[in-house]
Design an enzyme around this catalytic site. Structure first.
Site, PDB file in Angstrom:
ATOM      1  N   GLN A  75       4.197   5.818   1.248  1.00 25.10           N
ATOM      2  CA  GLN A  75       2.818   5.344   1.060  1.00 25.10           C
ATOM      3  C   GLN A  75       1.862   6.539   1.015  1.00 25.10           C
ATOM      4  O   GLN A  75       0.690   6.385   0.731  1.00 25.10           O
ATOM      5  CB  GLN A  75       2.415   4.440   2.227  1.00 25.10           C
ATOM      6  CG  GLN A  75       3.238   3.175   2.333  1.00 25.10           C
ATOM      7  CD  GLN A  75       2.921   2.438   3.628  1.00 25.10           C
ATOM      8  OE1 GLN A  75       1.992   1.662   3.709  1.00 25.10           O
ATOM      9  NE2 GLN A  75       3.713   2.685   4.655  1.00 25.10           N
ATOM     10  N   HIS A 102       1.220   4.534  -3.285  1.00 27.88           N
ATOM     11  CA  HIS A 102      -0.248   4.454  -3.262  1.00 27.88           C
ATOM     12  C   HIS A 102      -0.917   5.593  -4.039  1.00 27.88           C
ATOM     13  O   HIS A 102      -2.092   5.871  -3.819  1.00 27.88           O
ATOM     14  CB  HIS A 102      -0.746   4.436  -1.811  1.00 27.88           C
ATOM     15  CG  HIS A 102      -0.336   3.191  -1.071  1.00 27.88           C
ATOM     16  ND1 HIS A 102      -0.363   3.064   0.295  1.00 27.88           N
ATOM     17  CD2 HIS A 102       0.118   1.991  -1.539  1.00 27.88           C
ATOM     18  CE1 HIS A 102       0.051   1.853   0.651  1.00 27.88           C
ATOM     19  NE2 HIS A 102       0.355   1.186  -0.441  1.00 27.88           N
ATOM     20  N   CYS A 160      -8.836  10.467 -24.517  1.00 28.24           N
ATOM     21  CA  CYS A 160      -9.627   9.379 -25.103  1.00 28.24           C
ATOM     22  C   CYS A 160     -11.114   9.449 -24.748  1.00 28.24           C
ATOM     23  O   CYS A 160     -11.898   8.617 -25.213  1.00 28.24           O
ATOM     24  CB  CYS A 160      -9.053   8.023 -24.686  1.00 28.24           C
ATOM     25  SG  CYS A 160      -9.471   7.548 -23.003  1.00 28.24           S
ATOM     26  N   GLY A 182       7.040   6.248  10.308  1.00 29.30           N
ATOM     27  CA  GLY A 182       5.636   6.660  10.383  1.00 29.30           C
ATOM     28  C   GLY A 182       4.644   5.756   9.684  1.00 29.30           C
ATOM     29  O   GLY A 182       3.700   6.236   9.077  1.00 29.30           O
ATOM     30  N   THR A 183       4.835   4.452   9.824  1.00 25.74           N
ATOM     31  CA  THR A 183       3.824   3.536   9.264  1.00 25.74           C
ATOM     32  C   THR A 183       3.501   2.440  10.265  1.00 25.74           C
ATOM     33  O   THR A 183       4.397   1.896  10.917  1.00 25.74           O
ATOM     34  CB  THR A 183       4.251   2.933   7.911  1.00 25.74           C
ATOM     35  OG1 THR A 183       3.251   1.991   7.492  1.00 25.74           O
ATOM     36  CG2 THR A 183       5.585   2.221   7.978  1.00 25.74           C
ATOM     37  N   SER A 184       2.207   2.090  10.367  1.00 27.67           N
ATOM     38  CA  SER A 184       1.781   1.065  11.321  1.00 27.67           C
ATOM     39  C   SER A 184       2.114  -0.342  10.831  1.00 27.67           C
ATOM     40  O   SER A 184       1.987  -1.301  11.580  1.00 27.67           O
ATOM     41  CB  SER A 184       0.269   1.168  11.543  1.00 27.67           C
ATOM     42  OG  SER A 184      -0.399   0.920  10.320  1.00 27.67           O
TER      43      SER A 184
END
Ligand code: APR
Length: 236
Positions: A88, A108, A141, A176-178
């Site tokens: 993430q 992300h 563009c 390491g992610t909540s």
């Protein structure tokens, strides 16, 4: 599809000196999230948003990968087809540890890239300020450029890849992610085996669903986690 999915969050980069989001009281580097990284903030607060990401880019230039990043990259190179690496995180610490662009999925987005809001072309700008590169205009563009980051409330196209991998893998490793953005408890329920490594329990994760749980720094837990993965894969 790989047998093992390793999915990390801000905690894996904490020991490299990049501050996690929820460990800092809902502020991110002293900014309110709704001001600089939520859907619509490019239109309502464009200059501040641009400056915020210019600062984040400058901030990661001197950051170094830690032991946990390095072990995961080594594992990926040892078992390229059996392991999928997803994060993430928008930093480039796995890349600094030697992983190639096509060996990792940044769910992300990625800090060192800009994306055209019109044609979706992506441009690598390293650690530079957005305006120092393109004067905000897409060279292809003429459209407006933006950080290649998925803001809160925006669609995350790479979740499709994550869902397919989750449905096929046999072991999911969460580091390491909540679990506030991704429901990792559900991921553990989907797979035969699962590992969780965080500094401490999170209200958003029910750790009873995990086969193994490590509440420790990622650099301290990664040795045992790697052994478990190697044992799991030894017969392939
Ligand atoms: N080792 C292991 N885990 C750690 C460490 C460490 N050294 N330090 C902190 N942690 C854990 C904390 O216990 C916490 O559970 O890392 C987690 C960090 O949680 P968050 O800050 O919420 O980060 P994350 O889950 O990655 O955020 C998800 O939200 O901010 C948005 O889009 C952004 O990708 C991000 C998403």
């Amino acid at each position: 599809m790989a047998k093992v999915l390793i999915l990390s969050g801000a905690g894996i980069s904490a020991e490299s000196g990049i501050s996690t989001f929820r460990d800092s009281d809902g502020l991110w580097e002293n900014h309110r999230v709704e001001d600089v990284c939520s859907e619509g903030c490019l239109d309502t607060n464009g200059e501040a948003t641009k400056k915020f990401y210019d600062a984040r880019r400058a901030d990661i230039e001197d950051k170094k990968p830690n032991y946990a990043h390095k072990v995961i990259v080594e594992l990926k190179h040892q078992y390229p087809h059996a392991i999928t690496v997803m994060t993430q995180n928008v930093d480039n610490l796995f890349e600094k540890a030697g992983i190639k662009k096509d060996e990792i999925v940044h769910l992300h987005g990625f800090l060192t890239e800009l994306r055209c809001r019109e044609c979706d072309e992506i441009f690598e700008i390293g650690y530079k300020k957005q305006d120092d590169c393109f004067n905000t205009q897409c060279p292809s563009c003429g459209g407006e450029l933006r950080p290649n980051i998925v803001f809160f409330g925006e669609a995350a196209p790479k979740y499709q890849i994550m869902t397919s991998e989750l449905n096929e893998c046999e072991l999911v490793v969460i580091i390491g992610t909540s679990g506030t953005v991704l429901d990792v408890t559900y991921f553990a329920q989907l797979t035969d085996k699962s590992i969780l490594n965080n500094l401490e329990p999170s209200d958003a994760i029910d750790d009873r669903y995990f086969t193994k749980v490590y509440y420790a720094k990622a650099t301290e837990a990664i040795g045992e986690i790697a052994e478990y993965i190697e044992e799991f894969l030894k017969d392939i």
